[in-house]
Design a protein around this motif. Structure first.
Motif, PDB file in Angstrom:
ATOM      1  N   LEU A 127     -13.892  -1.964   2.115  1.00 30.28           N
ATOM      2  CA  LEU A 127     -12.372  -1.488   1.759  1.00 30.28           C
ATOM      3  C   LEU A 127     -11.553  -1.477   2.481  1.00 30.28           C
ATOM      4  N   VAL A 140      -5.549   2.699  -1.869  1.00 29.11           N
ATOM      5  CA  VAL A 140      -7.134   1.868  -1.560  1.00 29.11           C
ATOM      6  C   VAL A 140      -7.438   1.136  -2.338  1.00 29.11           C
ATOM      7  N   HIS A 176      -7.715   4.581  -5.123  1.00 30.69           N
ATOM      8  CA  HIS A 176      -7.037   6.255  -4.761  1.00 30.69           C
ATOM      9  C   HIS A 176      -4.758   5.268  -4.798  1.00 30.69           C
ATOM     10  N   ALA A 227      -8.540   3.134   8.764  1.00 32.16           N
ATOM     11  CA  ALA A 227      -7.190   4.235   8.076  1.00 32.16           C
ATOM     12  C   ALA A 227      -6.047   4.550   9.151  1.00 32.16           C
ATOM     13  N   SER A 236      -6.711   9.865  11.403  1.00 34.11           N
ATOM     14  CA  SER A 236      -7.866   9.331  10.275  1.00 34.11           C
ATOM     15  C   SER A 236      -9.484   9.034  10.623  1.00 34.11           C
ATOM     16  N   SER A 241       1.052  -1.679   0.064  1.00 34.90           N
ATOM     17  CA  SER A 241       0.371   0.377  -0.132  1.00 34.90           C
ATOM     18  C   SER A 241       0.810   1.351  -0.074  1.00 34.90           C
ATOM     19  N   SER A 253      -0.977   6.136   0.244  1.00 39.81           N
ATOM     20  CA  SER A 253      -1.755   4.639   0.061  1.00 39.81           C
ATOM     21  C   SER A 253      -1.999   3.761  -1.068  1.00 39.81           C
ATOM     22  N   ILE A 308      -4.108   5.306   4.671  1.00 38.01           N
ATOM     23  CA  ILE A 308      -4.749   7.745   4.505  1.00 38.01           C
ATOM     24  C   ILE A 308      -5.247   8.470   5.462  1.00 38.01           C
ATOM     25  N   ALA A 317      -8.083   0.732   3.233  1.00 37.74           N
ATOM     26  CA  ALA A 317      -7.605   1.976   3.214  1.00 37.74           C
ATOM     27  C   ALA A 317      -6.239   2.696   4.001  1.00 37.74           C
ATOM     28  N   ARG A 374     -10.403  -1.487  -3.516  1.00 37.76           N
ATOM     29  CA  ARG A 374     -12.074  -2.314  -2.853  1.00 37.76           C
ATOM     30  C   ARG A 374     -12.427  -3.116  -3.566  1.00 37.76           C
ATOM     31  N   GLU A 395      -9.591  10.838   2.920  1.00 39.81           N
ATOM     32  CA  GLU A 395     -11.090  10.432   3.276  1.00 39.81           C
ATOM     33  C   GLU A 395     -11.960  11.099   3.216  1.00 39.81           C
TER      34      GLU A 395
END
Length: 795
Positions: A660, A649, A634, A689, A696, A581, A647, A665, A662, A651, A670
């Motif tokens: 998700l 992200v 992302h 996150a 976060s 990530s 990072s 981040i 994350a 899904r 966000e």
């Protein structure tokens, strides 16, 4: 087993009953209260007394079962009571005490076992055993640590705590079995003070090991030290890999056979003395003198080996046989083994938690049952013994270690006779000569190393062949008894019907159900890696690994110690893709160890961390496996690398359910995702996150996800205070159940047709040694799953 009135009710049936009682207690998911153990002990005493008087097995067997339950419960309660409380997570103290066993010197640290004196200021540490580490770049200062020395240290301690994953080692079980009170490190090495020089058996072992290292200028001197003294500190990871691949780990450290050799040498020496001076027999008969000498030799060598469990078992058996010889009574080998098991479990019922206990006694039991008679052919007996040991111990080794070596039987055919009859005797002979005069044993050690070098290339070749280590997935509880029944059936005499069907009983052990998701479904396993993150995602036929946890140079590597064992335990043959990530150590540190064993055809990472062979995880990019869709949200194209904020992200969509991941981040990213991709942010499951940090889990982001399950990957007592209590409360107010790996262990999440199912490792596989931690959480008014308090700065 028939017993005469007044005879102690000890035999094979009683030993098995006693062992069953010990195992029943230790395998319970909760701790038997000490007062209930005392009641069990009283009832057991009454049953045994009545059984002795009436010679009735139906009272003796339950009596020993209750006695095993009671003794194991009392020892377990005492071992857990010795441990420091989990909260607060940091305990600072100044202690004095003695170094036990041999310190393990590594490039940047030295680890050792330390027994605290009885007069230290902190009453909780008096007389307790600690596992400590000394961190310093100067190896000369750390090399001053020797077994048997007396030191004063300023230490930082924590309660024994370990990771909990499928296939992973259980540090908490080890701590309880060893009666460890705490683990920690020396805070100020500069203030450490040596109070007394080394002395005792461990100091002698340390000194002899150093003499072998300086006297034998061959790389194999490390194996001579292991075989002669049980000192495996010189063995590298590559050495252990070769040994495991060949099934030779049971030989490389001191085994029971070595103790038998020493005992035999002592007995032969006494026999020779009595033959030379016959008048000695008038005082003590030669058989009794030889038996006593064998016990002395076995006891001395067991002490030299640091009282390793296989050596203790053999020494007990020798002592029992010698004692009966002195009483002029004969006892079958099976009864002798039962008495040795009795003696060991009476002294330490927690020894049943060690793999060595089961391998030692199970191996001897199989041989005694299958090879009751000597047909006069030494070669045939040896081959039969190897076959019986390989087949009989395979189920036990598979359950204990999750692996099997197809090269093991062949490697043992060479190693057992050559190492045991050439390398080991020469190593021991060198010890004896060196004890008499400094430098006298070098020629024997050099010859032992030369003999060892003749065989080692064969084992390296076997380790690199297709016959090497075979990793087995984690099986269900019934797999071991079925496999043992299959082995028993296969080892029955010739002509026994249905032997070909016995092989079917091995299937649940060798090819267990891997619990793979159905097409269209997905499974996420948040691996317990401490203060870091690693997530394994499985579909019906594909596997993705997102992050690999932290790695400390010359220290803990989550890729090696947590992620790879999980992959083995789940039967993952390959990685179809991997995602790093971002470049922080707590997410990417374990990747080199994983990549060394599992090559991933596709590796995704944000631009800027420059991983060889990686491609960018750009927003909008994705793929589909087995009806499950994967898509990055992302970072977008041309987004600069900003560490946590860059990072990946990810899904995951499966059967109308979504998850998700994350990364790390923060609130800015966000809010941007909520503003630009509100539909994509919605998910049933969210991996919170940045481990639940205060920067976060923005309120708008939490609300937009609509998650019912929030997962947090943290280390117990981490110095960052993750997850922050207000962050946990924020997710809970939004309707999400919060699960933390620090309290729950690995988290298994199934995205399926019937909804989302979350399974916590510590709850699905509860252990007795978790009981104290659960009790502390309840006493603090916190739920086991949602304990968020008491997180100090110590990780």
């Amino acid at each position: 087993m028939a017993t005469a009135a007044g005879t102690p009710p000890i035999g094979i049936a009683a030993a098995l009953s006693f062992l069953a009682g010990v195992c029943t207690c230790l395998w319970l998911p909760w701790l038997v209260p000490w007062w209930l153990s005392l009641i069990f002990l009283c009832v057991a005493g009454r049953c045994l007394w009545r059984g002795v008087q009436s010679s009735r097995l139906r009272e003796i067997v339950p009596g020993w079962w209750l006695a095993g339950m009671a003794l194991a419960g009392l020892h377990a309660a005492h071992a857990l009571a010795l441990q420091l409380p989990a909260a607060p997570a940091r305990h600072d103290a100044v202690v004095t005490g003695r170094i036990l066993d041999l310190p393990e010197h590594e490039p940047r640290r030295t680890r050792f076992l330390f027994r605290v004196d009885d007069n230290v200021a902190d009453a909780r540490l008096r007389g307790r055993d600690l596992r400590l580490a000394w961190y310093e770049d100067d190896p000369a200062r750390r090399s001053a640590l020797r077994a048997g020395q007396h030191w004063r240290f300023d230490v930082r301690l924590r309660a024994p705590r370990g990771l909990r994953n499928p296939g992973g080692a259980d540090a908490e079980k080890f701590a309880m079995a060893q009666r460890l009170s705490a683990m920690g490190y020396v805070r100020s090495p500069g203030t450490a003070r040596l109070l007394a020089s080394a002395h005792g058996v461990d100091a002698w072992r340390d000194g002899m090991s150093e003499r072998i290292a300086t006297g034998v200028h061959r790389p194999s001197s490390r194996f001579v030290r292991a075989l002669a003294l049980g000192d495996v500190r010189g063995l590298a990871d590559a050495d252990w890999t070769v040994l495991r691949a060949n099934g030779l780990t049971h030989l490389i450290a001191i085994s029971g056979f070595h103790v038998g050799l020493v005992a035999g040498f002592f007995a032969l020496f006494v026999r020779a003395a009595w033959w030379t001076w016959p008048n000695l027999a008038r005082r003590v008969p030669a058989p009794i003198a030889a038996a006593a000498a064998s016990v002395v030799g076995a006891a001395l060598y067991t002490a030299m080996a640091g009282f390793a469990l296989p050596t203790v078992r053999t020494a007990l058996m020798i002592a029992i046989v010698a004692g009966l010889r002195g009483l002029r009574r004969r006892i079958p080998a099976g009864e002798c083994l039962a008495l040795a098991a009795f003696a060991m479990l009476l002294v330490d019922p927690l020894s049943a938690l060690s793999a060595g206990f089961w391998l030692s006694f199970a191996g001897v039991a199989w041989l005694l049952w299958c090879l009751p008679e000597n047909d006069g052919s030494a070669v045939r007996d040896f081959l039969s013994a190897q076959g019986v040991a390989s087949l009989g111990l395979l189920p036990v080794a598979a359950i204990l270690f999750g692996q099997a070596s197809l090269a093991g039987p062949l490697a043992n055919l060479v190693a057992v006779p050559w190492w045991s009859l050439a390398v080991v005797p020469l190593s021991l002979f060198g010890l004896g000569l060196e004890s008499l005069h400094a430098g006298a044993g070098e020629w024997a050690w050099k010859l032992a190393a030369w003999c060892f070098d003749l065989s080692w290339p064969l084992f390296e070749w076997l380790a690199a062949s297709p016959l090497s280590l075979w990793w087995l997935p984690e099986s269900r509880w019934f797999a071991l008894p079925l496999a043992l029944l299959g082995a028993f059936w296969l080892l029955l005499p010739r002509g026994t019907p249905g032997k070909s069907l016995a092989a079917l009983l091995w299937l649940p052990l060798l090819w267990p159900d891997r619990r793979l998701p159905a097409p269209g479904e997905a499974e996420l396993l948040v691996i317990d890696v401490g203060q870091g993150q690693s997530v394994l995602v499985r579909t019906a036929r594909h596997t993705l690994l997102v992050d690999m946890g932290p790695a400390v140079p010359d220290g803990f590597d989550a890729g090696e110690r947590a992620v790879i064992p999980v992959l083995h335990a789940l039967g993952v043959p390959r990685l179809d893709a991997a995602v790093v990530s971002h470049g922080d150590n707590d997410h990417a540190g374990g990747w080199p160890a994983v990549a060394a064993l599992y090559s991933a055809p596709r590796l995704f990472a944000p631009e800027g961390i420059h991983l060889p062979g990686s491609r960018p995880c750009l927003a909008g990019a994705g793929w589909t496996w087995d009806g499950v869709r994967f898509r990055f949200l992302h970072p977008p194209l041309d987004f600069p690398y900003l560490g946590n904020e860059s990072s990946c992200v990810l899904r995951i969509e499966a059967e109308a359910r979504s998850a998700l991941i994350a990364g790390d981040i923060g609130e800015v990213i966000e809010r941007r995702l909520v503003r630009e991709r509100p539909a994509d942010v919605q998910a049933d499951v969210v991996l919170v996150a940045h481990h639940g940090s205060g920067g976060s889990s923005d309120p708008a982001f939490v609300a937009a996800t609509g998650a019912t399950q929030a997962l947090v990957s943290t280390g117990h007592g981490n110095r960052f205070g993750h997850p922050r209590p207000f962050v946990v409360e924020r997710w809970q107010r939004a309707g999400a159940a919060v699960h933390d790996t620090a309290m729950a262990g690995a988290l298994r999440v199934r995205l399926g047709r019937d909804g989302v199912d979350v399974e916590a490792r510590r709850q699905a596989h509860p252990r007795l040694w978790d009981a104290a931690r659960r009790g502390e959480s309840r006493s603090a008014g916190l739920s086991y799953r949602e304990d968020r308090g008491g997180r100090g700065p110590e990780g």
